[in-house]
Scaffold this active site. Sequence first.
Site, mmCIF file in Angstrom:
data_model
loop_
_atom_site.group_PDB
_atom_site.id
_atom_site.type_symbol
_atom_site.label_atom_id
_atom_site.label_comp_id
_atom_site.label_asym_id
_atom_site.label_seq_id
_atom_site.Cartn_x
_atom_site.Cartn_y
_atom_site.Cartn_z
ATOM 1 N N ASP A 79 51.221 45.534 49.389
ATOM 2 C CA ASP A 79 49.866 45.909 49.791
ATOM 3 C C ASP A 79 49.641 47.338 49.309
ATOM 4 O OD1 ASP A 79 47.543 46.710 51.098
ATOM 5 O OD2 ASP A 79 48.011 45.639 52.947
ATOM 6 N N ASN A 106 44.859 47.620 37.742
ATOM 7 C CA ASN A 106 43.934 46.490 37.816
ATOM 8 C C ASN A 106 43.504 46.143 39.236
ATOM 9 O OD1 ASN A 106 42.825 43.665 36.991
ATOM 10 N ND2 ASN A 106 44.448 43.207 38.462
ATOM 11 N N TYR A 171 32.342 49.279 46.939
ATOM 12 C CA TYR A 171 32.989 48.874 45.686
ATOM 13 C C TYR A 171 32.376 49.632 44.513
ATOM 14 C CZ TYR A 171 34.665 45.738 41.960
ATOM 15 O OH TYR A 171 35.247 45.219 40.835
ATOM 16 N N THR A 206 36.664 34.446 37.094
ATOM 17 C CA THR A 206 37.909 34.153 37.789
ATOM 18 C C THR A 206 37.666 33.010 38.780
ATOM 19 O OG1 THR A 206 37.437 35.724 39.567
ATOM 20 C CG2 THR A 206 38.615 36.565 37.633
#
Length: 264
Positions: A79, A106, A171, A206
């Site tokens: 994590d 990434n 984000y 994805t």
Amino acid sequence: MHPGDLFLNSPQLSIHPSLKNRTVFVTGGGSGIGAAIVAAFAAQGARVAFIDIAEGASAALAAQITEAGHAAPWWRACDVRDIDALQRAMADAATELGDFAVLVNNVASDDRHTLESVTPDYYDNRMAINERPALFAIQSVVPGMKRLGFGSVVNLGSTGWQTKGSGYPCYAIAKSSVNGLTRGLAVELGKDRIRINTVSPGWVMTERQVKLWLDDEGEKALHRNQCLPDKLMPEDIARMVLFLASDDAKMCTAQEFTVDAGWT
């Protein structure tokens, strides 16, 4: 189909001779874009290590790579919100594989949220996944890159904030900071021939994106905004990452490379 399938089985992938036996570390490498990146490096003959919170997907990817006849990747469930655990994993991987010549930052999570719903704890959690690990991963690999006399850091950004995407302000903040990280370290790292660049994907198909967000309106948005008609896939991002990691890009640093089928 696993994200790694196309790279492990396709004869159409360009070969970068400088990547053979090169040591590579990928954060968030167990699924999605990260898995395609890990598989792509493995297919080049690189020595790859990765971490991911998804243990099952990571184990499946490692098995797939081995079954395809490539060297087994080093991996660990981790994590990245726990920086100590992240840096321990990187140190342990380097002990086994050697100093890392390539780092691919990434790891990310684009959970949707509204401005009104954001609390200080939620904000900190989003930054702990989407922003903070990149700097500390770089901190971990730079001493080894200095010993090698070269290195390549590839930070994964996003075009979402650049196209004013909505529904994920935290984000957007985190991903917009990636360009600042790249530009802000380029001079310092460049003195030791360590290159640092950003790859900013568009809307990549994805499994998660298709399941959660690709509806009829999404299909219309792709048709309306992309210059190219094909859907953007994880392996399309991995191809750019391979180039920037290779000696073919030895004079590329401090730059953003956008892979979005012409959306922006």
